[in-house]
Design a protein around this motif. Sequence first.
Motif, PDB file in Angstrom:
ATOM      1  N   GLN A 107       2.959   8.933  -3.153  1.00  0.00           N
ATOM      2  CA  GLN A 107       3.993   7.904  -3.255  1.00  0.00           C
ATOM      3  C   GLN A 107       3.833   7.123  -4.556  1.00  0.00           C
ATOM      4  N   GLY A 108       2.588   6.849  -4.936  1.00  0.00           N
ATOM      5  CA  GLY A 108       2.330   6.142  -6.188  1.00  0.00           C
ATOM      6  C   GLY A 108       2.835   6.924  -7.391  1.00  0.00           C
ATOM      7  N   GLN A 109       2.696   8.239  -7.348  1.00  0.00           N
ATOM      8  CA  GLN A 109       3.187   9.064  -8.449  1.00  0.00           C
ATOM      9  C   GLN A 109       4.717   9.030  -8.526  1.00  0.00           C
TER      10      GLN A 109
ATOM     11  N   HIS B 139       5.176  -3.153 -11.550  1.00  0.00           N
ATOM     12  CA  HIS B 139       4.723  -1.933 -12.209  1.00  0.00           C
ATOM     13  C   HIS B 139       3.247  -1.997 -12.594  1.00  0.00           C
TER      14      HIS B 139
ATOM     15  N   ALA C 170       5.568   5.642  -9.956  1.00  0.00           N
ATOM     16  CA  ALA C 170       5.260   5.623 -11.381  1.00  0.00           C
ATOM     17  C   ALA C 170       6.310   6.409 -12.167  1.00  0.00           C
TER      18      ALA C 170
ATOM     19  N   GLU D 153      -1.296   8.246  -2.666  1.00  0.00           N
ATOM     20  CA  GLU D 153      -1.381   8.725  -4.049  1.00  0.00           C
ATOM     21  C   GLU D 153      -0.075   9.382  -4.482  1.00  0.00           C
TER      22      GLU D 153
ATOM     23  N   LEU E  81       1.067   0.032 -10.218  1.00  0.00           N
ATOM     24  CA  LEU E  81       1.337   1.461 -10.081  1.00  0.00           C
ATOM     25  C   LEU E  81       0.259   2.275 -10.779  1.00  0.00           C
ATOM     26  N   PRO E  82      -0.045   3.446 -10.239  1.00  0.00           N
ATOM     27  CA  PRO E  82      -1.033   4.312 -10.910  1.00  0.00           C
ATOM     28  C   PRO E  82      -0.434   4.916 -12.171  1.00  0.00           C
TER      29      PRO E  82
ATOM     30  N   SER F 180       0.846  -1.190   0.000  1.00  0.00           N
ATOM     31  CA  SER F 180       0.000   0.000   0.000  1.00  0.00           C
ATOM     32  C   SER F 180       0.882   1.241   0.000  1.00  0.00           C
ATOM     33  N   PHE F 181       0.414   2.238  -0.720  1.00  0.00           N
ATOM     34  CA  PHE F 181       1.125   3.499  -0.773  1.00  0.00           C
ATOM     35  C   PHE F 181       0.107   4.602  -1.029  1.00  0.00           C
TER      36      PHE F 181
END
Length: 105
Positions: free
Chosen positions: A23-25, A86, A28, A21, A89-90, A18-19
């Motif tokens: 962190q997801g960017q 990957h 990515a 938003e 990932l968002p 879990s991360f």
Amino acid sequence: MNRKLNQLLDGQTPAGPSFTEKQGQYLAFIWAYMQINRQPPAERDMQRYFGVTPPSVHQMVLTLERSGLIRRQPGVARSIQLLVDHDILPKLQPVQPVITSVQRY
């Protein structure tokens, strides 16, 4: 370990990492940068893309590392390795420029 085993026995899939938003960017961006440049980004590359200060990028890198989402070798430039698939990932969102009413000099 027991939680994952219980989830499998109950027919549930274990939850992935879990991360947030933000962190997801960053994750990515790291993945996309590596696809284009065939090497991990430097902290300066992340600073330029996200338009943040060097301490902000460094704190994010430390947070991602502590969370087990990336690994890096201290003292080695461009040593970030993604530890998440990957596919989870968002989509990397373009950074919106800051609009200001202050005139430039």
